[in-house]
Each structure stands twice: as C-alpha cells, then as structure tokens.
Design an enzyme around this catalytic site. Structure first.
Site, short mmCIF file in Angstrom:
data_model
loop_
_atom_site.label_atom_id
_atom_site.label_comp_id
_atom_site.label_asym_id
_atom_site.label_seq_id
_atom_site.Cartn_x
_atom_site.Cartn_y
_atom_site.Cartn_z
N ALA A 47 0.67 -1.27 -0.13
CA ALA A 47 -0.12 0.08 0.07
C ALA A 47 0.72 1.28 0.11
O ALA A 47 0.69 2.14 -0.84
CB ALA A 47 -0.97 0.20 1.28
N GLN A 186 3.89 -13.30 -1.58
CA GLN A 186 4.94 -12.05 -1.10
C GLN A 186 5.85 -12.44 -0.13
O GLN A 186 6.94 -11.92 0.22
CB GLN A 186 3.83 -10.95 -0.95
N ASP A 227 -3.62 -2.61 4.02
CA ASP A 227 -4.25 -1.82 2.71
C ASP A 227 -5.20 -0.72 2.76
O ASP A 227 -5.25 0.35 2.06
CB ASP A 227 -4.66 -2.93 1.59
N ASN A 237 -6.30 -6.52 4.59
CA ASN A 237 -4.98 -6.65 4.33
C ASN A 237 -4.97 -7.97 3.20
O ASN A 237 -6.17 -8.66 2.94
CB ASN A 237 -4.02 -6.91 5.77
N LYS A 238 -3.80 -8.53 3.13
CA LYS A 238 -3.66 -9.63 2.15
C LYS A 238 -4.47 -10.63 2.47
O LYS A 238 -4.46 -11.20 3.64
CB LYS A 238 -2.03 -9.88 2.17
#
Ligand code: MRU
Length: 335
Positions: A47, A186, A227, A237-238
C-alpha cells in the site's frame, strides 16, 4: 536495507518485485502510462509503496504539460484505476492533485518536491511506527508475519517489518516466522529475502502451518500491515490475514496491525465497504508457466480480506498504539 523506490535525473526507478528474489532489476519510469502499468502489474506493490509511486508518477505526468482540469482528471483516473484496495494510492493522488490545482508556477518541480516529501514522510512514519511498537516486546519474541509489509512495500523501512526491524535493533526478536502468502507469494519471495538481507533470523512456512506452531507455543505475537483501515478499525490486508487473526485469538496470541495514518480511510465506516480486488484466476491455476488445475475458469481469487476490529489487539500508527474502540482512538489521525 533495500530502498525500493528512487528518483534520479527525472526518472523514477523501481526495483522489479516480480523478479525478486532471484534477480535485482531496476525498472525506469518516465511517463504516466509506465507508472500506472508498474502499479497494475505489481512491479511495485504494498500500500504505501503504491502511494509513493503514484505521487512520483503524478509529477512525471506534468513534466512537459501545463495544468488543465481535463488533463488532471485523466491523470487521476489513470492512476486511480490501477488497483482498488490500497487507499494510500487514492490518498497520494488526491494530495498531488491539491498541489497541482493551487500551483502558480514551476508546476513539475513543485509536484516533484511534493512527491519527494510524501516519500520521505512515509519513511519517517514507518520509523515512528517501529518505535511506538517497542513496548509490545517485554522480552525477545517469536513473531509471525503475513505478506510483505517491509521496506519493499513502503517508501523504505516498512510497517509490520518496521516493527520487527525496530525490535531487532533492541535485541527483542528471537525469530520471525514468514507466511509464504499464497497465491502471489509475497512472503516467500519478498519478506524472507528482505529479512535475510537485514540479518533478521527468519523461517519460511506455508500459510497452513501457523495453527500448529501457535499450538506449540512457537508464536508469541503476530504483526501484519494493512491496505486500508476503516473508521471503526476493521482492517483490509492480504488474503489470509483474517484466518491468522482468528487463529491468534483462539490461541490467545496478540495480533497487531502496523500502518501509517495514510492507510486509514475515514470515508469508510466499516470493513464491508472496503473494495476488494479480485485477481486473475491464473495466479492459482498456472504454476511456473504450466496449467496445474483441470478447470481454469472455476477459480475464485480475492487479493485481500477484512479482519474485524474485535480480532485486532491494537493498531500501531506513527501517532501511537490504538486500542478498541478504534472509532474514538483513530480520530487523532484524521487530518
Ligand atoms: O497485493 P499487494 O502485494 O500489494 O498486497 C500487499 C499487502 O497486502 C501488504 O500486506 C499491505 O499492503 C501492507 S504494506 C505495508
């Protein structure tokens, strides 16, 4: 520590996160289209890093162009349509737009200086987040993190990894467990690489291993980035973050979120209103260039999930550590 974003001689340089960790390749960005594509294709991701890239790209878009409302709208739309979830993108574009609208002369230089300020401020905020988290470490801890919220995901230093770097510098990290973070990896590709480079002891695990590690007492604290955070403290978030938060609560392990105040969206009342990016089915169905599933169409791939505020032990910003009820506490970040 890796600096993922540089600006030199009118060129924005991004470390290509699609090629890490096997190759360190820098991509040159000179135009609006190149900057927008780099965000969309995830050459840059995370982000705050998306926000900083958008700010520099906004400035580059005005390198040889005078201000006009039509063109400013086109720049805004081009950048804002790249990715939907991380609010730092929209925040940075709106900050740049305010400067552009009120600028009387030297538009490009003025915009560039503002982008540099957004970049520098992000690093400063990350370091404050790290400092504000130190009280959460009464002794050396074993920490789990999900996705990449490190130097690579920010202007530099990191939010969740900023907390870890700050604690590590005070000898308060025993080890970091790194979730691989399916499907884009990631954690495996970026977080493990970043921690290794910084000399922080870490071990990579599959996302589905954290429950058993928690049960064995191998995880003392969880810290993740975000994010977008709604006004009530719900955290996007992810994908997979929510599952980790549920597991953490079941095992009575503190679950913290680290983010600068530019990640808080005061226009969004609760997590249900946060737009969630749906990503390509190929991210699940194709591995190393080869199809690995029978039906490539029968796949669902949301990039993010929302962790409800009651599962979040605290939100660490550059101001302080915020606790439930977030709706009152986060107000100090509303500028
Ligand atoms: O899809 P990505 O890689 O851009 O998603 C990144 C994340 O979800 C990070 O955890 C989040 O942006 C926090 S970054 C400091």
């Amino acid at each position: 520590m890796i600096q993922p974003i540089k600006f030199e001689n009118d060129v924005l340089l991004l470390i290509d996160q699609l090629k890490l960790p096997m190759q360190e390749v820098w991509v040159k960005i000179k135009t609006l289209e190149e900057g927008a594509k780099a965000i969309k294709d995830m050459i840059v991701r995370g982000a705050p890093a998306i926000g900083v890239t958008a700010a520099y790209t906004y400035a580059l878009a005005f390198k040889n162009k005078p201000f006009s409302s039509d063109y400013a709208n086109l720049v805004k739309e081009t950048l804002n349509s790249t990715r939907p979830t991380a609010v730092n993108l929209f925040w940075a574009v709106s900050e740049m737009e305010k400067v552009a609208k009120f600028c009387k002369k030297n538009l490009y230089t003025t915009l560039l200086n503002h982008a540099k300020k957004i970049h520098a401020d992000d690093i400063t905020m990350n370091k404050k987040i790290g400092a504000n988290a130190l009280d959460l470490f009464p002794k050396k801890l074993k920490v789990l993190t999900h996705c990449n919220a490190g130097s690579l995901a920010t202007g530099g230093y990191g939010t969740a990894l900023g907390v870890i770097y700050s604690a590590f510098s005070k000898n308060l990290i025993e080890k970091v467990w790194v979730d691989e973070t399916r499907p884009f990896l990631q954690g495996a590709r970026l977080t493990a690489y970043e921690l290794e480079k910084a000399g922080v002891p870490n071990t990579l695990i599959c996302d589905n291993m954290s429950a058993s590690l928690m049960a064995k007492g191998e995880i003392d604290l969880v810290v993740v980035g975000s994010d977008r955070i709604a006004k009530n403290g719900d955290v996007a978030n992810k994908i997979g973050t929510y599952a980790v938060a549920v597991l953490a609560q079941y095992h009575k392990i503190p679950f913290y979120v680290a983010a600068p105040s530019s990640t808080i969206d005061f226009n969004i009342a609760c997590g249900n209103d946060i737009p969630i990016e749906e990503r390509a089915k190929s991210e699940l169905g194709i591995f190393n260039g080869k199809q690995i599933v029978y039906d490539l169409d029968n796949i669902y791939n949301p990039g993010f999930d929302v962790t409800p505020n009651h599962l979040v032990s605290g939100i660490i910003t550059e101001e302080k550590v915020h606790y439930y009820p977030y709706i009152n506490s986060l107000k100090v970040c509303d500028s």
